[in-house]
Write a protein that holds these residues in place. Sequence first.
Motif, PDB file in Angstrom:
ATOM      1  N   ARG A  55      14.680  25.148 -27.824  1.00 58.10           N
ATOM      2  CA  ARG A  55      15.867  25.268 -28.667  1.00 58.10           C
ATOM      3  C   ARG A  55      16.851  24.123 -28.484  1.00 58.10           C
ATOM      4  O   ARG A  55      17.829  24.023 -29.212  1.00 58.10           O
ATOM      5  N   GLY A  56      16.644  23.288 -27.484  1.00 59.90           N
ATOM      6  CA  GLY A  56      17.506  22.134 -27.276  1.00 59.90           C
ATOM      7  C   GLY A  56      18.889  22.461 -26.743  1.00 59.90           C
ATOM      8  O   GLY A  56      19.819  21.667 -26.878  1.00 59.90           O
ATOM      9  N   VAL A  57      19.030  23.609 -26.107  1.00 52.37           N
ATOM     10  CA  VAL A  57      20.325  24.018 -25.565  1.00 52.37           C
ATOM     11  C   VAL A  57      20.552  23.306 -24.234  1.00 52.37           C
ATOM     12  O   VAL A  57      19.646  23.232 -23.406  1.00 52.37           O
ATOM     13  N   ASN A  58      21.757  22.777 -24.022  1.00 51.81           N
ATOM     14  CA  ASN A  58      22.046  22.113 -22.751  1.00 51.81           C
ATOM     15  C   ASN A  58      22.302  23.150 -21.657  1.00 51.81           C
ATOM     16  O   ASN A  58      22.340  24.359 -21.925  1.00 51.81           O
ATOM     17  N   VAL A  59      22.500  22.702 -20.445  1.00 51.99           N
ATOM     18  CA  VAL A  59      22.645  23.605 -19.302  1.00 51.99           C
ATOM     19  C   VAL A  59      23.882  24.502 -19.445  1.00 51.99           C
ATOM     20  O   VAL A  59      23.818  25.691 -19.165  1.00 51.99           O
ATOM     21  N   ALA A  60      24.990  23.934 -19.890  1.00 55.05           N
ATOM     22  CA  ALA A  60      26.215  24.729 -20.057  1.00 55.05           C
ATOM     23  C   ALA A  60      26.001  25.823 -21.109  1.00 55.05           C
ATOM     24  O   ALA A  60      26.402  26.976 -20.902  1.00 55.05           O
ATOM     25  N   GLY A  61      25.360  25.469 -22.206  1.00 50.92           N
ATOM     26  CA  GLY A  61      25.068  26.456 -23.246  1.00 50.92           C
ATOM     27  C   GLY A  61      24.102  27.517 -22.761  1.00 50.92           C
ATOM     28  O   GLY A  61      24.257  28.707 -23.055  1.00 50.92           O
ATOM     29  N   THR A  62      23.095  27.092 -22.022  1.00 48.83           N
ATOM     30  CA  THR A  62      22.123  28.039 -21.463  1.00 48.83           C
ATOM     31  C   THR A  62      22.809  29.010 -20.519  1.00 48.83           C
ATOM     32  O   THR A  62      22.555  30.224 -20.566  1.00 48.83           O
ATOM     33  N   SER A  63      23.692  28.506 -19.685  1.00 46.82           N
ATOM     34  CA  SER A  63      24.433  29.361 -18.759  1.00 46.82           C
ATOM     35  C   SER A  63      25.243  30.400 -19.523  1.00 46.82           C
ATOM     36  O   SER A  63      25.238  31.584 -19.173  1.00 46.82           O
ATOM     37  N   LEU A  64      25.916  29.989 -20.573  1.00 50.32           N
ATOM     38  CA  LEU A  64      26.721  30.907 -21.381  1.00 50.32           C
ATOM     39  C   LEU A  64      25.841  31.963 -22.046  1.00 50.32           C
ATOM     40  O   LEU A  64      26.149  33.155 -22.017  1.00 50.32           O
ATOM     41  N   ILE A  65      24.726  31.539 -22.623  1.00 51.32           N
ATOM     42  CA  ILE A  65      23.808  32.478 -23.277  1.00 51.32           C
ATOM     43  C   ILE A  65      23.291  33.505 -22.274  1.00 51.32           C
ATOM     44  O   ILE A  65      23.264  34.712 -22.555  1.00 51.32           O
ATOM     45  N   LEU A  66      22.887  33.056 -21.097  1.00 53.37           N
ATOM     46  CA  LEU A  66      22.370  33.977 -20.078  1.00 53.37           C
ATOM     47  C   LEU A  66      23.442  34.960 -19.632  1.00 53.37           C
ATOM     48  O   LEU A  66      23.166  36.155 -19.438  1.00 53.37           O
ATOM     49  N   LYS A  67      24.675  34.485 -19.476  1.00 54.35           N
ATOM     50  CA  LYS A  67      25.770  35.381 -19.090  1.00 54.35           C
ATOM     51  C   LYS A  67      26.024  36.424 -20.175  1.00 54.35           C
ATOM     52  O   LYS A  67      26.238  37.602 -19.869  1.00 54.35           O
ATOM     53  N   LEU A  68      26.005  36.008 -21.427  1.00 49.16           N
ATOM     54  CA  LEU A  68      26.191  36.959 -22.526  1.00 49.16           C
ATOM     55  C   LEU A  68      25.056  37.978 -22.573  1.00 49.16           C
ATOM     56  O   LEU A  68      25.293  39.176 -22.776  1.00 49.16           O
ATOM     57  N   GLU A  69      23.825  37.521 -22.370  1.00 48.60           N
ATOM     58  CA  GLU A  69      22.692  38.454 -22.347  1.00 48.60           C
ATOM     59  C   GLU A  69      22.824  39.437 -21.184  1.00 48.60           C
ATOM     60  O   GLU A  69      22.536  40.634 -21.336  1.00 48.60           O
ATOM     61  N   ASP A  70      23.255  38.954 -20.020  1.00 40.47           N
ATOM     62  CA  ASP A  70      23.473  39.840 -18.875  1.00 40.47           C
ATOM     63  C   ASP A  70      24.565  40.856 -19.174  1.00 40.47           C
ATOM     64  O   ASP A  70      24.449  42.041 -18.822  1.00 40.47           O
ATOM     65  N   ASP A  71      25.645  40.414 -19.833  1.00 36.54           N
ATOM     66  CA  ASP A  71      26.746  41.319 -20.197  1.00 36.54           C
ATOM     67  C   ASP A  71      26.266  42.404 -21.155  1.00 36.54           C
ATOM     68  O   ASP A  71      26.604  43.580 -21.003  1.00 36.54           O
ATOM     69  N   ILE A  72      25.464  42.020 -22.152  1.00 31.80           N
ATOM     70  CA  ILE A  72      24.932  42.989 -23.112  1.00 31.80           C
ATOM     71  C   ILE A  72      24.047  44.000 -22.401  1.00 31.80           C
ATOM     72  O   ILE A  72      24.120  45.205 -22.659  1.00 31.80           O
ATOM     73  N   GLU A  73      23.225  43.519 -21.481  1.00 30.08           N
ATOM     74  CA  GLU A  73      22.346  44.422 -20.727  1.00 30.08           C
ATOM     75  C   GLU A  73      23.169  45.419 -19.909  1.00 30.08           C
ATOM     76  O   GLU A  73      22.878  46.614 -19.902  1.00 30.08           O
ATOM     77  N   ARG A  74      24.218  44.932 -19.233  1.00 29.96           N
ATOM     78  CA  ARG A  74      25.078  45.838 -18.450  1.00 29.96           C
ATOM     79  C   ARG A  74      25.795  46.844 -19.354  1.00 29.96           C
ATOM     80  O   ARG A  74      25.947  48.006 -18.998  1.00 29.96           O
ATOM     81  N   LEU A  75      26.214  46.394 -20.538  1.00 29.41           N
ATOM     82  CA  LEU A  75      26.858  47.287 -21.497  1.00 29.41           C
ATOM     83  C   LEU A  75      25.909  48.418 -21.890  1.00 29.41           C
ATOM     84  O   LEU A  75      26.295  49.589 -21.897  1.00 29.41           O
ATOM     85  N   PHE A  76      24.657  48.071 -22.189  1.00 35.13           N
ATOM     86  CA  PHE A  76      23.696  49.086 -22.584  1.00 35.13           C
ATOM     87  C   PHE A  76      23.342  50.017 -21.420  1.00 35.13           C
ATOM     88  O   PHE A  76      23.124  51.209 -21.627  1.00 35.13           O
TER      89      PHE A  76
END
Length: 114
Positions: A55-76
Amino acid sequence: MISIVAKIAGVHPQTLRFYENEGLIRPSRTEGKTRLYSENDLIRIKRIVALTRERGVNVAGTSLILKLEDDIERLFEEMARRLNEEALKAIVEMLQELHFDELNRDKLIKILQK
């Protein structure tokens, strides 16, 4: 171990060290400081590789995406604890009807059905 996980993920061991230094992964360690990777670590590494290489995402973007995915998982997970069976069933049915381009719908349903 790092060499085995690197081979499975299709990356160089130094790449895994870089991911760790950037806080993207946190493998456990033996008393001798050898990195040990869990199945969840491997899944996360494969997600990182997909985001950065495919997807061509840089490290900062990847970190943000992973944090958001972790947050969604904790929410569920919290929703699964707090909602009654009828409400959970309704949410699962809604998720089954929806299509997401990026969100792992099946994973969210699995969390709710635990």
